[in-house]
Design a protein around this motif. Structure first.
Motif, PDB file in Angstrom:
ATOM      1  N   ASP A  36       0.875  -1.028   0.067  1.00  0.00           N
ATOM      2  CA  ASP A  36       0.023  -0.167  -0.144  1.00  0.00           C
ATOM      3  C   ASP A  36       0.900   1.017  -0.124  1.00  0.00           C
ATOM      4  N   VAL A  37       1.835   1.144   0.689  1.00  0.00           N
ATOM      5  CA  VAL A  37       2.691   2.347   0.941  1.00  0.00           C
ATOM      6  C   VAL A  37       3.425   2.596  -0.565  1.00  0.00           C
ATOM      7  N   ILE A  38       3.902   1.661  -1.184  1.00  0.00           N
ATOM      8  CA  ILE A  38       4.501   1.670  -2.511  1.00  0.00           C
ATOM      9  C   ILE A  38       3.906   2.417  -3.366  1.00  0.00           C
ATOM     10  N   LYS A  39       2.448   1.558  -3.484  1.00  0.00           N
ATOM     11  CA  LYS A  39       1.278   2.267  -4.415  1.00  0.00           C
ATOM     12  C   LYS A  39       1.238   3.815  -4.140  1.00  0.00           C
ATOM     13  N   ARG A  91      12.465   6.061  -2.021  1.00  0.00           N
ATOM     14  CA  ARG A  91      11.980   5.548  -0.915  1.00  0.00           C
ATOM     15  C   ARG A  91      11.218   4.076  -1.322  1.00  0.00           C
ATOM     16  N   ILE A  92      10.704   4.407  -2.528  1.00  0.00           N
ATOM     17  CA  ILE A  92       9.899   3.086  -3.086  1.00  0.00           C
ATOM     18  C   ILE A  92      11.165   1.941  -3.178  1.00  0.00           C
ATOM     19  N   VAL A  93      12.209   2.318  -3.684  1.00  0.00           N
ATOM     20  CA  VAL A  93      13.283   1.185  -3.753  1.00  0.00           C
ATOM     21  C   VAL A  93      13.782   0.730  -2.462  1.00  0.00           C
ATOM     22  N   GLN A  94      13.916   1.386  -1.480  1.00  0.00           N
ATOM     23  CA  GLN A  94      14.220   1.084  -0.100  1.00  0.00           C
ATOM     24  C   GLN A  94      13.162  -0.129   0.508  1.00  0.00           C
ATOM     25  N   LEU A  95      11.769   0.131  -0.176  1.00  0.00           N
ATOM     26  CA  LEU A  95      10.727  -0.614   0.500  1.00  0.00           C
ATOM     27  C   LEU A  95      10.590  -1.805  -0.366  1.00  0.00           C
ATOM     28  N   ASN A  96      11.478  -2.032  -1.331  1.00  0.00           N
ATOM     29  CA  ASN A  96      11.704  -2.994  -2.129  1.00  0.00           C
ATOM     30  C   ASN A  96      10.685  -3.267  -3.245  1.00  0.00           C
ATOM     31  N   GLY A  97      10.220  -2.041  -3.582  1.00  0.00           N
ATOM     32  CA  GLY A  97       9.511  -1.669  -4.528  1.00  0.00           C
ATOM     33  C   GLY A  97      10.174  -1.270  -6.008  1.00  0.00           C
ATOM     34  N   LYS A  98       9.369  -0.972  -6.926  1.00  0.00           N
ATOM     35  CA  LYS A  98      10.003  -0.494  -8.210  1.00  0.00           C
ATOM     36  C   LYS A  98       9.136   0.805  -8.621  1.00  0.00           C
TER      37      LYS A  98
END
Length: 175
Positions: A36-39, A91-98
């Protein structure tokens, strides 16, 4: 007894951190719903990119000698929006997102609109509206995070502070 229990908890934390090293900065103590945070951050990224492009368009298309200070403000705001986009993507990358930079969906995901105003007054007004939307959107994001992700929350507070400064700048230019 208390010291022994605390020592065992520390050892468990260390083992857990060492066992999930592929998660990078995301530890077992992370309390937010990461997806949800990544979105949410990708939608904010889209907003920042659209705002950057709008400010750049206004910078390049505003004309007249008396509009040079306004053009300079547009350019500075575009650069600030670019910095925000960079922070969000990191931050998205830090959260393992793209981070989603897909140009086909930017406007669909953005909270702000792209505007091709031709006169300076309309440019300033559209930028002020977009800044007000960004401020409210960031306020809601911060509120929704509560204390589940303090790093993201602090980043969003910093970005919102700049957006408030931008809104004040645009309001002053309308006066």
């Amino acid at each position: 007894m208390h010291i022994a229990k605390k020592s065992e908890m520390n050892k468990q934390s260390i083992r857990l951190a060492a066992s999930n090293i592929n998660d990078g900065a995301v530890t077992a103590g992370y309390k937010a719903d990461r997806e949800d945070v990544i979105k949410m951050l990708n939608d904010a990224l889209a907003t920042e990119l659209v705002c950057m492009l709008r400010y750049l368009r206004h910078y390049y298309t505003a004309s007249g000698l008396h509009n040079r200070p306004v053009k300079a403000e547009f350019l500075q705001h575009a650069l600030d929006e670019q910095d925000h986009a960079h922070e969000l993507a990191e931050r998205i990358v830090q959260l393992n997102g793209k981070p989603d930079f897909n140009p086909e969906t930017l406007l669909l995901r953005s909270h702000a609109e792209y505007n091709e105003s031709a006169n300076i007054h309309e440019m300033i007004k559209s930028n002020l509206v977009a800044e007000r939307i960004a401020i409210e959107t960031y306020r809601q994001m911060i509120e929704n995070l509560e204390d589940t992700d303090p790093t993201t929350k602090n980043m969003l507070i910093g970005i919102m502070t700049t957006e408030e400064e931008h809104a004040d700048d645009m309001r002053d230019l309308l006066s």
